[in-house]
Design an enzyme around this catalytic site. Structure first.
Site, short mmCIF file in Angstrom:
data_model
loop_
_atom_site.label_atom_id
_atom_site.label_comp_id
_atom_site.label_asym_id
_atom_site.label_seq_id
_atom_site.Cartn_x
_atom_site.Cartn_y
_atom_site.Cartn_z
N ASN A 9 0.91 -1.35 0.11
CA ASN A 9 -0.11 -0.07 -0.05
C ASN A 9 1.09 1.24 -0.07
OD1 ASN A 9 -1.91 2.09 0.42
ND2 ASN A 9 -2.68 1.51 2.59
N TRP A 10 1.07 1.74 -1.10
CA TRP A 10 2.19 2.93 -1.27
C TRP A 10 1.46 4.11 -0.79
CZ3 TRP A 10 4.14 2.79 -7.11
CH2 TRP A 10 4.85 1.64 -7.18
N LYS A 11 0.19 4.31 -0.25
CA LYS A 11 -0.26 5.45 0.32
C LYS A 11 -0.13 6.81 -0.56
CE LYS A 11 -0.10 3.08 4.60
NZ LYS A 11 -0.09 3.22 6.28
N HIS A 94 -9.52 1.24 4.74
CA HIS A 94 -8.26 1.48 5.58
C HIS A 94 -8.76 2.48 6.65
CE1 HIS A 94 -4.14 2.53 6.52
NE2 HIS A 94 -3.89 1.47 5.84
N GLU A 96 -6.88 5.03 7.73
CA GLU A 96 -6.77 6.13 7.24
C GLU A 96 -7.79 6.69 6.71
OE1 GLU A 96 -2.91 5.32 5.38
OE2 GLU A 96 -2.14 4.87 7.38
N GLU A 166 -5.53 -4.99 10.41
CA GLU A 166 -4.52 -3.75 10.56
C GLU A 166 -4.62 -2.93 11.54
OE1 GLU A 166 -2.50 -2.72 6.51
OE2 GLU A 166 -4.08 -1.12 7.09
N GLY A 172 2.67 2.34 10.86
CA GLY A 172 3.60 3.41 10.54
C GLY A 172 4.29 3.77 11.96
N SER A 212 3.51 -2.15 10.14
CA SER A 212 4.92 -2.35 10.27
C SER A 212 5.37 -3.65 10.14
CB SER A 212 5.22 -2.10 11.84
OG SER A 212 5.04 -0.61 12.12
N GLY A 233 2.73 -1.18 4.32
CA GLY A 233 2.98 0.26 3.78
C GLY A 233 4.42 0.72 3.61
N GLY A 234 5.00 1.31 4.66
CA GLY A 234 6.43 1.73 4.35
C GLY A 234 7.40 0.92 3.81
#
Ligand code: 13P
Length: 250
Positions: A9-11, A94, A96, A166, A172, A212, A233-234
């Site tokens: 998930n590149w966000k 998600h 976010e 999640e 994150g 993470s 993500g990251g």
């Protein structure tokens, strides 16, 4: 035997040129992965990323869409637009989008329905806040989210669905759920699906862990019996993603 699914998930990261460069970096690193590999990318990166991964087994996903096909919905993107561009997966619900953009379970349920009606595979996210984790009500919370978000969804659709657990406190933050914590909730989600539908459906639905997840912890998480993949993500923005994608290889 469920096939693992590792999705990045590149966000809100990567300009179009950066996105293409990242694809070129990652393509050789994920080519031997036995899992399904998905890049979920910002809307503006979809067309160049679909072109960049052509001829590989990498599938492209979107991070968001709206439930109408077209019309006066400034700033939104529709399922037919995504499908024509070559998108296969869509992240829905998600944390976010829930927390920053106010998406509720009614809209999320409509999005799940729209995704299936359009031929997109939903990656439906659920997860609890640190408060709910600490006060011990996280299981009830997850059960409620799943029940709301899957209202009116058939067993045959759920068999194709991907659910991402999640925990918000692990997104994150560098704080990963332990493999036991992640397994506990992924198993709970499978039990909820068995109760809502049947055991066959529960055995088929794929359940990812996200929060993470990285090159160092992926293998341990993916070895758990009810964790069928990761939503990353990251670590999806760097070569580490190659390690994660291969972490479930036999
Ligand atoms: P991180 O891997 O950066 O914690 O993000 C997880 C996530 O939100 C994936 O959807």
């Amino acid at each position: 035997m469920r096939k693992k699914i590792i999705a990045g998930n590149w966000k809100m990261n990567m300009t179009p040129s950066q996105a293409v460069a990242l694809c070129e970096t990652l393509k050789p690193l994920v080519k031997d992965a036995q899992a399904d590999v998905v890049f979920c990318v910002p809307a503006i990166d979809i067309v160049p990323v679909v072109a960049a991964v052509e001829g590989t087994d990498i599938a492209v996903g979107a991070e968001n869409f709206y439930i109408e096909d077209k019309g006066a919905f400034t700033g939104e993107i529709s399922a037919p637009m995504l499908v024509e561009a070559g998108v296969k997966y869509i992240i829905i619900g998600h944390s976010e989008r829930r927390d920053i953009f106010g998406e509720n379970d009614i809209l999320i349920n409509q999005k799940v329905k729209k995704a299936f009606a359009s031929g997109l595979t939903p990656i439906l996210c659920c997860g609890e806040s640190l408060t709910l984790r600490k006060n011990g009500t996280y299981k009830e919370w997850i059960a409620r989210q799943i029940a709301w978000d899957l209202t009116g969804i058939t067993a045959d659709q759920v068999k194709e669905l991907v659910i991402a657990y999640e925990p918000i406190w692990a997104i994150g933050t560098g704080e990963t759920a332990t493999s036991e914590q992640a397994q506990e909730v992924c198993k709970l989600i499978r039990d909820i699906i068995a109760e809502m539908y049947d055991t066959d459906t529960a055995e088929k639905v794929r359940i990812q862990y996200g929060g993470s997840m990285n090159a160092a912890n992926a293998a341990e998480l993916l070895a758990m019996p009810d964790i069928d993949g990761g939503l990353i993500g990251g670590a999806s923005l760097k070569p580490d993603f190659g390690v994660v994608a291969n972490a479930a290889n036999a």
